[in-house]
Scaffold this active site. Structure first.
Site, PDB file in Angstrom:
ATOM      1  N   ASP A  33     -81.471  79.619  -8.976  1.00  0.00           N
ATOM      2  CA  ASP A  33     -80.906  78.301  -8.662  1.00  0.00           C
ATOM      3  C   ASP A  33     -81.788  77.661  -7.593  1.00  0.00           C
ATOM      4  OD1 ASP A  33     -79.181  76.170  -7.601  1.00  0.00           O
ATOM      5  OD2 ASP A  33     -77.602  77.127  -8.771  1.00  0.00           O
ATOM      6  N   ILE A  34     -82.213  76.413  -7.829  1.00  0.00           N
ATOM      7  CA  ILE A  34     -83.132  75.776  -6.864  1.00  0.00           C
ATOM      8  C   ILE A  34     -82.391  75.081  -5.716  1.00  0.00           C
ATOM      9  CG2 ILE A  34     -85.132  75.542  -8.399  1.00  0.00           C
ATOM     10  CD1 ILE A  34     -84.268  72.556  -8.770  1.00  0.00           C
ATOM     11  N   HIS A 102     -72.781  78.017 -17.930  1.00  0.00           N
ATOM     12  CA  HIS A 102     -73.621  78.918 -17.122  1.00  0.00           C
ATOM     13  C   HIS A 102     -72.760  79.738 -16.184  1.00  0.00           C
ATOM     14  CE1 HIS A 102     -73.262  75.095 -14.929  1.00  0.00           C
ATOM     15  NE2 HIS A 102     -73.252  75.829 -13.832  1.00  0.00           N
ATOM     16  N   HIS A 104     -72.939  81.666 -12.391  1.00  0.00           N
ATOM     17  CA  HIS A 104     -73.662  81.869 -11.138  1.00  0.00           C
ATOM     18  C   HIS A 104     -73.588  83.339 -10.747  1.00  0.00           C
ATOM     19  CE1 HIS A 104     -73.798  77.530  -9.905  1.00  0.00           C
ATOM     20  NE2 HIS A 104     -72.751  77.468 -10.691  1.00  0.00           N
TER      21      HIS A 104
HETATM   22  P1  AMP Z   1     -72.565  73.945 -11.467  1.00  0.00           P
HETATM   23  O1  AMP Z   1     -72.342  73.128 -10.231  1.00  0.00           O
HETATM   24  O2  AMP Z   1     -71.671  75.122 -11.609  1.00  0.00           O
HETATM   25  O3  AMP Z   1     -72.626  73.074 -12.692  1.00  0.00           O
HETATM   26  O4  AMP Z   1     -73.997  74.586 -11.258  1.00  0.00           O
HETATM   27  C1  AMP Z   1     -75.176  73.984 -11.651  1.00  0.00           C
HETATM   28  C2  AMP Z   1     -76.234  74.635 -10.837  1.00  0.00           C
HETATM   29  O5  AMP Z   1     -77.473  74.347 -11.434  1.00  0.00           O
HETATM   30  C3  AMP Z   1     -76.299  74.145  -9.389  1.00  0.00           C
HETATM   31  O6  AMP Z   1     -76.079  75.225  -8.501  1.00  0.00           O
HETATM   32  C4  AMP Z   1     -77.707  73.567  -9.281  1.00  0.00           C
HETATM   33  O7  AMP Z   1     -78.302  73.864  -8.053  1.00  0.00           O
HETATM   34  C5  AMP Z   1     -78.423  74.256 -10.408  1.00  0.00           C
HETATM   35  N1  AMP Z   1     -79.551  73.516 -10.944  1.00  0.00           N
HETATM   36  C6  AMP Z   1     -79.604  72.236 -11.328  1.00  0.00           C
HETATM   37  N2  AMP Z   1     -80.834  71.930 -11.791  1.00  0.00           N
HETATM   38  C7  AMP Z   1     -81.567  73.061 -11.705  1.00  0.00           C
HETATM   39  C8  AMP Z   1     -82.908  73.403 -12.016  1.00  0.00           C
HETATM   40  N3  AMP Z   1     -83.757  72.505 -12.540  1.00  0.00           N
HETATM   41  N4  AMP Z   1     -83.345  74.657 -11.773  1.00  0.00           N
HETATM   42  C9  AMP Z   1     -82.498  75.570 -11.260  1.00  0.00           C
HETATM   43  N5  AMP Z   1     -81.224  75.326 -10.934  1.00  0.00           N
HETATM   44  C10 AMP Z   1     -80.757  74.080 -11.155  1.00  0.00           C
END
Ligand code: AMP
Ligand code: ZN
Length: 139
Positions: A33-34, A102, A104
């Site tokens: 996660d970035i 997804h 986490h």
């Molecule tokens: P959610 O809030 O559960 O939908 O989690 C989405 C996650 O995706 C968040 O923690 C973001 O930081 C992560 N995210 C969004 N874009 C990217 C990306 N390009 N690369 C890695 N993580 C991402």
């Protein structure tokens, strides 16, 4: 495999945008996660695009959990957190910001005060990349 054009995670699967990839098999992909809520924060996704727990297939969610277990073990070895949450959000009120199912893998520390909707704060890309290499070494 059923990619959605405007989906950022489908673009990561397709290699159209970069990611710190940790693991990939036929059905799933794991990457860092970035905007990490903590060091070692990783994501696991099915390659099949569906938006949430209601839409995801039983096979895809099962595959995702199996990969999440693998990643959680490697994250545990790498950052030795006090604990790990496997978290999965459905709908904006639940904190979902990317509408591709997804999970986490979220390392936790005693007293870290992490809230369920933890907010997105960009991480240090060098540090994330270094951790990704270490986690891969523990897979
Ligand atoms: P959610 O809030 O559960 O939908 O989690 C989405 C996650 O995706 C968040 O923690 C973001 O930081 C992560 N995210 C969004 N874009 C990217 C990306 N390009 N690369 C890695 N993580 C991402
Ligand atoms: Zn998608």
């Amino acid at each position: 495999m059923s990619a959605k054009e405007d989906c950022i995670f489908c673009k990561i699967i397709a290699g159209e945008i970069p990611s710190f990839k940790l693991y990939e098999d036929d059905a799933t992909l794991a990457f860092m996660d970035i905007n990490p809520a903590s060091d070692g924060h990783a994501l696991v996704i099915p390659k099949e695009h569906t938006k949430d727990v209601h839409a995801v297939s039983e096979q895809a969610i099962a595959n995702t959990v199996i990969t999440a277990k693998k990643i959680a073990s490697a994250v545990e070895k790498t950052v030795a957190p006090g604990g790990i949450n496997l978290v999965q959000c459905n709908g904006e009120a639940a904190g979902q910001s990317v509408f591709h199912f997804h999970m986490h893998v979220l390392p936790r520390r005693d007293g870290d005060q992490l809230k369920m909707n933890w907010g997105l704060k960009p991480g240090d890309m060098d540090a994330i990349g270094t951790l990704a290499e270490k986690i891969k070494g523990n897979l």
